[in-house]
Design a protein around this motif. Sequence first.
Motif, PDB file in Angstrom:
ATOM      1  N   GLU A  41      21.744  71.615  41.084  1.00 27.18           N
ATOM      2  CA  GLU A  41      22.596  72.790  40.875  1.00 27.18           C
ATOM      3  C   GLU A  41      22.419  73.329  39.459  1.00 27.18           C
ATOM      4  O   GLU A  41      22.362  74.542  39.244  1.00 27.18           O
ATOM      5  CB  GLU A  41      24.062  72.431  41.140  1.00 27.18           C
ATOM      6  N   TYR A  42      22.328  72.440  38.494  1.00 26.69           N
ATOM      7  CA  TYR A  42      22.101  72.835  37.106  1.00 26.69           C
ATOM      8  C   TYR A  42      20.775  73.596  36.982  1.00 26.69           C
ATOM      9  O   TYR A  42      20.710  74.654  36.349  1.00 26.69           O
ATOM     10  CB  TYR A  42      22.107  71.591  36.219  1.00 26.69           C
ATOM     11  N   HIS A  44      19.112  75.204  39.344  1.00 24.60           N
ATOM     12  CA  HIS A  44      19.228  76.497  40.034  1.00 24.60           C
ATOM     13  C   HIS A  44      20.030  77.491  39.202  1.00 24.60           C
ATOM     14  O   HIS A  44      19.723  78.679  39.172  1.00 24.60           O
ATOM     15  CB  HIS A  44      19.851  76.332  41.422  1.00 24.60           C
ATOM     16  N   MET A  45      21.064  76.990  38.510  1.00 23.14           N
ATOM     17  CA  MET A  45      21.852  77.859  37.645  1.00 23.14           C
ATOM     18  C   MET A  45      20.978  78.436  36.533  1.00 23.14           C
ATOM     19  O   MET A  45      21.033  79.627  36.236  1.00 23.14           O
ATOM     20  CB  MET A  45      23.031  77.092  37.048  1.00 23.14           C
ATOM     21  N   ASP A  47      17.733  78.860  36.595  1.00 25.72           N
ATOM     22  CA  ASP A  47      16.826  79.812  37.220  1.00 25.72           C
ATOM     23  C   ASP A  47      17.540  81.143  37.471  1.00 25.72           C
ATOM     24  O   ASP A  47      16.972  82.211  37.227  1.00 25.72           O
ATOM     25  CB  ASP A  47      16.286  79.226  38.521  1.00 25.72           C
ATOM     26  N   ASP A  48      18.785  81.092  37.933  1.00 26.09           N
ATOM     27  CA  ASP A  48      19.564  82.310  38.170  1.00 26.09           C
ATOM     28  C   ASP A  48      19.828  83.075  36.882  1.00 26.09           C
ATOM     29  O   ASP A  48      19.833  84.303  36.873  1.00 26.09           O
ATOM     30  CB  ASP A  48      20.894  81.984  38.852  1.00 26.09           C
ATOM     31  N   VAL A  49      20.047  82.348  35.780  1.00 28.60           N
ATOM     32  CA  VAL A  49      20.284  83.016  34.486  1.00 28.60           C
ATOM     33  C   VAL A  49      19.082  83.875  34.124  1.00 28.60           C
ATOM     34  O   VAL A  49      19.223  85.036  33.722  1.00 28.60           O
ATOM     35  CB  VAL A  49      20.578  81.981  33.374  1.00 28.60           C
ATOM     36  N   GLY A  51      16.851  85.050  36.201  1.00 28.10           N
ATOM     37  CA  GLY A  51      16.773  86.139  37.176  1.00 28.10           C
ATOM     38  C   GLY A  51      17.715  87.270  36.820  1.00 28.10           C
ATOM     39  O   GLY A  51      17.358  88.456  36.889  1.00 28.10           O
ATOM     40  N   THR A  52      18.923  86.930  36.401  1.00 27.24           N
ATOM     41  CA  THR A  52      19.906  87.936  35.992  1.00 27.24           C
ATOM     42  C   THR A  52      19.431  88.655  34.741  1.00 27.24           C
ATOM     43  O   THR A  52      19.580  89.870  34.611  1.00 27.24           O
ATOM     44  CB  THR A  52      21.270  87.264  35.738  1.00 27.24           C
ATOM     45  N   CYS A  53      18.827  87.901  33.839  1.00 25.28           N
ATOM     46  CA  CYS A  53      18.302  88.472  32.604  1.00 25.28           C
ATOM     47  C   CYS A  53      17.238  89.521  32.921  1.00 25.28           C
ATOM     48  O   CYS A  53      17.223  90.599  32.321  1.00 25.28           O
ATOM     49  CB  CYS A  53      17.721  87.357  31.733  1.00 25.28           C
TER      50      CYS A  53
END
Length: 134
Positions: A41-42, A44-45, A47-49, A51-53
């Motif tokens: 989960e850490y 993936h979080m 990776d999402d950061v 992606g959002t960036c």
Amino acid sequence: MSQDSEPSVCNIFKDNSSKIINKLEMQIPSHFQIYSDMYKEYLHMLDDVFGTCIISEKEFFDKINADENSMKHIKSFSDSMTDFWIKQIENYDNYLKWYYQMRISGMKSYDQFVHIMMNSYSKTLSNFTKSLED
């Protein structure tokens, strides 16, 4: 306590310590799963950061019109850093494997040492008991 053995302090302590150790061993799979799930989960979080960036900064980078040569340099730098971190991850994995082997070897050596010392202790107690009987 096993039925064929006589009640003794050693048997009581051995049986109770075995109960505790067995309980801990039964929890190993769930503990590994819990830590594995948290770690995934850490990751993936993170990776999402990124992606959002990308979504947030795309408009900014589109407006500055970075030339193709600059993008090649940025990509080359990013690829180098990625390779560096992948090597670090592999090195750490190798270190953990070495550390595991060293610790297991140390525990086995200590176990052998304890058995030798307990045999010596038993012989000493036996000799002491014999001397009391004389």
